[in-house]
Write a protein that holds these residues in place. Structure first.
Motif, PDB file in Angstrom:
ATOM      1  N   ASP A 108       2.790  17.067   1.508  1.00  0.00           N
ATOM      2  CA  ASP A 108       3.344  16.212   0.462  1.00  0.00           C
ATOM      3  C   ASP A 108       2.840  16.589  -0.921  1.00  0.00           C
ATOM      4  OD1 ASP A 108       4.943  14.684   2.157  1.00  0.00           O
ATOM      5  OD2 ASP A 108       3.333  13.260   2.566  1.00  0.00           O
ATOM      6  N   VAL A 109       1.759  17.354  -1.007  1.00  0.00           N
ATOM      7  CA  VAL A 109       1.308  17.815  -2.322  1.00  0.00           C
ATOM      8  C   VAL A 109       2.083  19.073  -2.678  1.00  0.00           C
ATOM      9  CG1 VAL A 109      -1.002  16.812  -2.146  1.00  0.00           C
ATOM     10  CG2 VAL A 109      -0.627  19.174  -1.423  1.00  0.00           C
ATOM     11  N   PRO A 110       2.330  19.297  -3.966  1.00  0.00           N
ATOM     12  CA  PRO A 110       3.037  20.516  -4.375  1.00  0.00           C
ATOM     13  C   PRO A 110       2.258  21.769  -3.979  1.00  0.00           C
ATOM     14  CG  PRO A 110       2.926  18.931  -6.171  1.00  0.00           C
ATOM     15  CD  PRO A 110       2.027  18.418  -5.092  1.00  0.00           C
ATOM     16  N   LEU A 111       2.990  22.839  -3.753  1.00  0.00           N
ATOM     17  CA  LEU A 111       2.409  24.134  -3.399  1.00  0.00           C
ATOM     18  C   LEU A 111       2.639  25.103  -4.552  1.00  0.00           C
ATOM     19  CD1 LEU A 111       3.894  24.469   0.201  1.00  0.00           C
ATOM     20  CD2 LEU A 111       1.657  23.539  -0.430  1.00  0.00           C
ATOM     21  N   LEU A 112       1.565  25.681  -5.063  1.00  0.00           N
ATOM     22  CA  LEU A 112       1.668  26.717  -6.083  1.00  0.00           C
ATOM     23  C   LEU A 112       1.374  28.036  -5.390  1.00  0.00           C
ATOM     24  CD1 LEU A 112       2.087  27.552  -9.013  1.00  0.00           C
ATOM     25  CD2 LEU A 112      -0.364  27.146  -9.389  1.00  0.00           C
ATOM     26  N   ARG A 165      -2.906  12.777   7.686  1.00  0.00           N
ATOM     27  CA  ARG A 165      -2.418  11.708   6.808  1.00  0.00           C
ATOM     28  C   ARG A 165      -3.603  11.233   5.995  1.00  0.00           C
ATOM     29  NH1 ARG A 165       1.723   7.833   9.309  1.00  0.00           N
ATOM     30  NH2 ARG A 165       0.109   6.377   8.682  1.00  0.00           N
ATOM     31  N   VAL A 166      -3.462  11.293   4.664  1.00  0.00           N
ATOM     32  CA  VAL A 166      -4.545  10.905   3.767  1.00  0.00           C
ATOM     33  C   VAL A 166      -3.974   9.985   2.702  1.00  0.00           C
ATOM     34  CG1 VAL A 166      -6.255  11.746   2.102  1.00  0.00           C
ATOM     35  CG2 VAL A 166      -5.746  13.095   4.150  1.00  0.00           C
ATOM     36  N   ALA A 167      -4.630   8.870   2.483  1.00  0.00           N
ATOM     37  CA  ALA A 167      -4.207   7.960   1.416  1.00  0.00           C
ATOM     38  C   ALA A 167      -4.389   8.672   0.079  1.00  0.00           C
ATOM     39  CB  ALA A 167      -5.026   6.685   1.464  1.00  0.00           C
ATOM     40  N   ALA A 168      -3.428   8.524  -0.803  1.00  0.00           N
ATOM     41  CA  ALA A 168      -3.459   9.213  -2.100  1.00  0.00           C
ATOM     42  C   ALA A 168      -4.756   8.927  -2.852  1.00  0.00           C
ATOM     43  CB  ALA A 168      -2.243   8.815  -2.925  1.00  0.00           C
ATOM     44  N   GLN A 169      -5.248   7.709  -2.768  1.00  0.00           N
ATOM     45  CA  GLN A 169      -6.473   7.364  -3.497  1.00  0.00           C
ATOM     46  C   GLN A 169      -7.700   8.067  -2.927  1.00  0.00           C
ATOM     47  OE1 GLN A 169      -4.601   5.130  -1.768  1.00  0.00           O
ATOM     48  NE2 GLN A 169      -5.886   3.609  -0.751  1.00  0.00           N
ATOM     49  N   HIS A 170      -7.600   8.664  -1.746  1.00  0.00           N
ATOM     50  CA  HIS A 170      -8.733   9.372  -1.145  1.00  0.00           C
ATOM     51  C   HIS A 170      -8.675  10.885  -1.351  1.00  0.00           C
ATOM     52  CE1 HIS A 170     -10.257   5.743   0.601  1.00  0.00           C
ATOM     53  NE2 HIS A 170      -9.119   5.517   1.230  1.00  0.00           N
ATOM     54  N   THR A 214       0.847  -1.177   0.000  1.00  0.00           N
ATOM     55  CA  THR A 214       0.000   0.000   0.000  1.00  0.00           C
ATOM     56  C   THR A 214       0.888   1.234   0.000  1.00  0.00           C
ATOM     57  OG1 THR A 214      -1.623  -1.204   1.297  1.00  0.00           O
ATOM     58  CG2 THR A 214      -1.828   1.173   1.261  1.00  0.00           C
ATOM     59  N   PRO A 215       0.596   2.230  -0.859  1.00  0.00           N
ATOM     60  CA  PRO A 215       1.432   3.426  -0.872  1.00  0.00           C
ATOM     61  C   PRO A 215       1.333   4.174   0.455  1.00  0.00           C
ATOM     62  CG  PRO A 215      -0.381   3.611  -2.464  1.00  0.00           C
ATOM     63  CD  PRO A 215      -0.461   2.264  -1.837  1.00  0.00           C
ATOM     64  N   ASP A 216       2.406   4.845   0.803  1.00  0.00           N
ATOM     65  CA  ASP A 216       2.413   5.635   2.028  1.00  0.00           C
ATOM     66  C   ASP A 216       1.372   6.743   1.938  1.00  0.00           C
ATOM     67  OD1 ASP A 216       4.504   4.173   3.135  1.00  0.00           O
ATOM     68  OD2 ASP A 216       6.029   5.483   2.272  1.00  0.00           O
ATOM     69  N   PRO A 217       0.733   7.071   3.062  1.00  0.00           N
ATOM     70  CA  PRO A 217      -0.233   8.173   3.029  1.00  0.00           C
ATOM     71  C   PRO A 217       0.486   9.505   2.797  1.00  0.00           C
ATOM     72  CG  PRO A 217       0.088   7.412   5.273  1.00  0.00           C
ATOM     73  CD  PRO A 217       0.857   6.477   4.383  1.00  0.00           C
ATOM     74  N   LEU A 218      -0.251  10.441   2.250  1.00  0.00           N
ATOM     75  CA  LEU A 218       0.264  11.791   2.046  1.00  0.00           C
ATOM     76  C   LEU A 218      -0.002  12.631   3.284  1.00  0.00           C
ATOM     77  CD1 LEU A 218      -1.162  12.418  -1.540  1.00  0.00           C
ATOM     78  CD2 LEU A 218       1.202  11.853  -0.934  1.00  0.00           C
ATOM     79  N   HIS A 219       0.898  13.522   3.583  1.00  0.00           N
ATOM     80  CA  HIS A 219       0.687  14.487   4.654  1.00  0.00           C
ATOM     81  C   HIS A 219       0.109  15.756   4.039  1.00  0.00           C
ATOM     82  CE1 HIS A 219       3.681  11.870   6.653  1.00  0.00           C
ATOM     83  NE2 HIS A 219       2.888  12.103   7.676  1.00  0.00           N
TER      84      HIS A 219
END
Length: 152
Positions: free
Chosen positions: A59-63, A19-24, A3-8
């Motif tokens: 963990d998501v890019p910031l614009l 912490r959120v799973a990428a698929q969510h 399972t991929p690591d969750p994103l922060h």
């Protein structure tokens, strides 16, 4: 298959790290602390402390739109940046930094002209684009800059 690591993700309301799973990501996740949406489809105005929290923990890019209220091109681009948020979230978080109020932050990133868009990923700046842009151009530039940063 692992399972991929969750994103922060930093909550735009209470600044708690979630912490959120990428698929969510696309299922409108809420903050575990304040229970408000983690994405609002609107840019988030930040001060230096909240910017640093997003930069260090997201963990998501910031614009980021570096702007000032007296800047005509900044005011002209504001609706386009606002509309771009609805297209780019939740793959990216859009932030707005008022360089008049956050002069130390503008100096830290050597913002020489406004508006300036900067893309951050994993805590570092990966692309920068000065000048006002239309919504479609913001979205296209952000996707291209991120793809180039990821090597594809």
């Amino acid at each position: 298959m692992s399972t991929p690591d969750p994103l922060h993700l930093v909550c735009p309301h209470c600044l708690a790290t979630n912490r959120v799973a990428a698929q969510h990501l696309h299922s409108a996740p809420d903050c575990g602390k304040c229970h408000r949406p983690l994405f609002t489809a609107h840019p988030l105005a930040v001060d230096e402390a909240s910017f640093d929290k997003h930069l260090a923990r997201s963990d998501v890019p910031l614009l980021v739109d570096f702007w000032a209220p007296w800047c005509g091109p900044c005011r002209m681009m504001a609706p386009a940046f606002e509309a771009a948020a609805a297209q780019l979230e939740p793959q990216m978080r859009l932030l707005k930094v008022n360089t008049e109020e956050q002069q130390a932050l503008a100096a830290r990133f050597q913002i020489r002209s406004i508006p300036t868009l900067a893309l951050f990923h994993h805590g570092r700046e990966v692309a920068r684009q000065p000048g006002a842009m239309r919504q479609a151009d913001i979205v296209r530039w952000a996707h291209a800059a991120l793809a180039g940063q990821r090597g594809g």
